[in-house]
Design a protein around this motif. Structure first.
Motif, short mmCIF file in Angstrom:
data_model
loop_
_atom_site.label_atom_id
_atom_site.label_comp_id
_atom_site.label_asym_id
_atom_site.label_seq_id
_atom_site.Cartn_x
_atom_site.Cartn_y
_atom_site.Cartn_z
N LYS A 47 0.83 -1.21 0.00
CA LYS A 47 0.00 0.00 0.00
C LYS A 47 0.86 1.26 0.00
CE LYS A 47 -3.77 -1.86 2.70
NZ LYS A 47 -4.48 -1.70 3.98
N GLN A 48 1.91 1.26 0.82
CA GLN A 48 2.80 2.42 0.88
C GLN A 48 3.51 2.65 -0.46
OE1 GLN A 48 5.41 1.58 4.17
NE2 GLN A 48 3.83 2.01 5.71
N GLU A 49 4.01 1.57 -1.04
CA GLU A 49 4.69 1.66 -2.34
C GLU A 49 3.72 2.16 -3.42
OE1 GLU A 49 7.84 0.93 -3.82
OE2 GLU A 49 8.57 1.12 -1.78
N TRP A 50 2.52 1.61 -3.42
CA TRP A 50 1.51 1.98 -4.42
C TRP A 50 1.17 3.47 -4.26
CZ3 TRP A 50 -0.30 -0.57 -8.54
CH2 TRP A 50 -1.40 -0.03 -9.20
N LEU A 76 -4.27 17.36 -21.87
CA LEU A 76 -3.98 15.95 -21.66
C LEU A 76 -5.29 15.24 -21.39
CD1 LEU A 76 -1.78 13.78 -21.34
CD2 LEU A 76 -1.70 14.37 -18.91
N ASP A 77 -5.62 14.25 -22.20
CA ASP A 77 -6.91 13.58 -22.09
C ASP A 77 -6.81 12.18 -21.52
OD1 ASP A 77 -9.75 13.64 -22.54
OD2 ASP A 77 -9.43 12.24 -24.19
N GLU A 78 -5.64 11.54 -21.71
CA GLU A 78 -5.53 10.14 -21.29
C GLU A 78 -4.07 9.80 -21.03
OE1 GLU A 78 -8.12 7.21 -23.30
OE2 GLU A 78 -6.24 6.28 -23.89
N VAL A 79 -3.83 8.97 -20.03
CA VAL A 79 -2.49 8.50 -19.70
C VAL A 79 -2.57 6.99 -19.49
CG1 VAL A 79 -0.60 8.58 -18.04
CG2 VAL A 79 -1.86 10.67 -18.58
N THR A 80 -1.69 6.23 -20.12
CA THR A 80 -1.63 4.79 -19.93
C THR A 80 -0.25 4.43 -19.39
OG1 THR A 80 -3.15 4.43 -21.77
CG2 THR A 80 -1.87 2.53 -21.06
N LEU A 81 -0.23 3.68 -18.31
CA LEU A 81 1.02 3.28 -17.67
C LEU A 81 1.06 1.77 -17.48
CD1 LEU A 81 1.00 5.86 -14.74
CD2 LEU A 81 2.34 6.02 -16.83
N ALA A 82 2.25 1.21 -17.54
CA ALA A 82 2.46 -0.19 -17.19
C ALA A 82 3.21 -0.21 -15.85
CB ALA A 82 3.28 -0.91 -18.26
N VAL A 83 2.67 -0.96 -14.91
CA VAL A 83 3.21 -1.02 -13.56
C VAL A 83 3.52 -2.47 -13.20
CG1 VAL A 83 2.72 -0.50 -11.13
CG2 VAL A 83 1.83 0.98 -12.90
N GLU A 84 4.65 -2.68 -12.57
CA GLU A 84 5.06 -4.01 -12.12
C GLU A 84 5.20 -3.98 -10.61
OE1 GLU A 84 8.84 -6.95 -12.77
OE2 GLU A 84 9.19 -4.87 -12.26
N ILE A 85 4.75 -5.04 -9.96
CA ILE A 85 5.00 -5.23 -8.54
C ILE A 85 5.99 -6.38 -8.44
CG2 ILE A 85 4.02 -5.82 -6.30
CD1 ILE A 85 1.32 -4.75 -7.42
N GLN A 90 7.99 -3.79 -4.33
CA GLN A 90 8.21 -2.49 -4.94
C GLN A 90 7.31 -2.33 -6.15
OE1 GLN A 90 12.37 -3.12 -5.65
NE2 GLN A 90 12.96 -1.91 -3.86
N VAL A 91 6.78 -1.12 -6.33
CA VAL A 91 5.94 -0.80 -7.48
C VAL A 91 6.81 -0.01 -8.45
CG1 VAL A 91 3.86 0.38 -8.26
CG2 VAL A 91 3.88 -0.78 -6.04
#
Length: 118
Positions: A47-50, A76-85, A90-91
């Motif tokens: 939770k803290q990392e996120w 800016l209308d849209e943002v797409t991100l890829a996230v790994e845990i 770690q995020v």
């Protein structure tokens, strides 16, 4: 709230096997073997990392919107991100063409501008 851990499946690369004389060249090639492992992650740490990651992403999006609007008259209308845990909880943000993404799973987050309420 529960004290139960969140389980993350990670891939560890282990270079151990050697193939001699591959394709008749007489050289040795190291073969990487992937091993899947489950690792327990403390939900509070996750939770803290996120939260930390989302705060930074929010600041970056806000800055990008200000610069695009002020300098170019764009919105800016849209943002797409890829996230790994990862297995340490770690995020991490992953680049679209990152070699680090090779063979890894990612969470895709898509943020859209909220429609004005009527």
């Amino acid at each position: 709230m529960t004290d139960e851990p969140i389980w993350i499946v990670t891939r560890d690369d282990v270079a151990d096997e050697t193939i001699e004389g591959a394709k008749g060249w007489g050289q040795e090639l190291a073969e990487k073997v992937s091993v899947l492992k489950s690792k327990a992650i403390d939900p509070e740490k996750l939770k803290q990392e996120w939260s930390r990651t989302m705060q930074v992403v929010g600041q970056l999006v806000q800055q990008a919107e200000q610069e695009a609007g002020g300098n170019f008259g764009m919105q800016l209308d849209e943002v797409t991100l890829a996230v790994e845990i990862n297995g340490k909880g770690q995020v991490n943000l992953l680049g679209a063409c990152s070699s680090e993404m090779n063979g890894k799973g990612a969470i895709t987050l898509k943020f859209k501008r909220a429609e004005p309420k009527k």
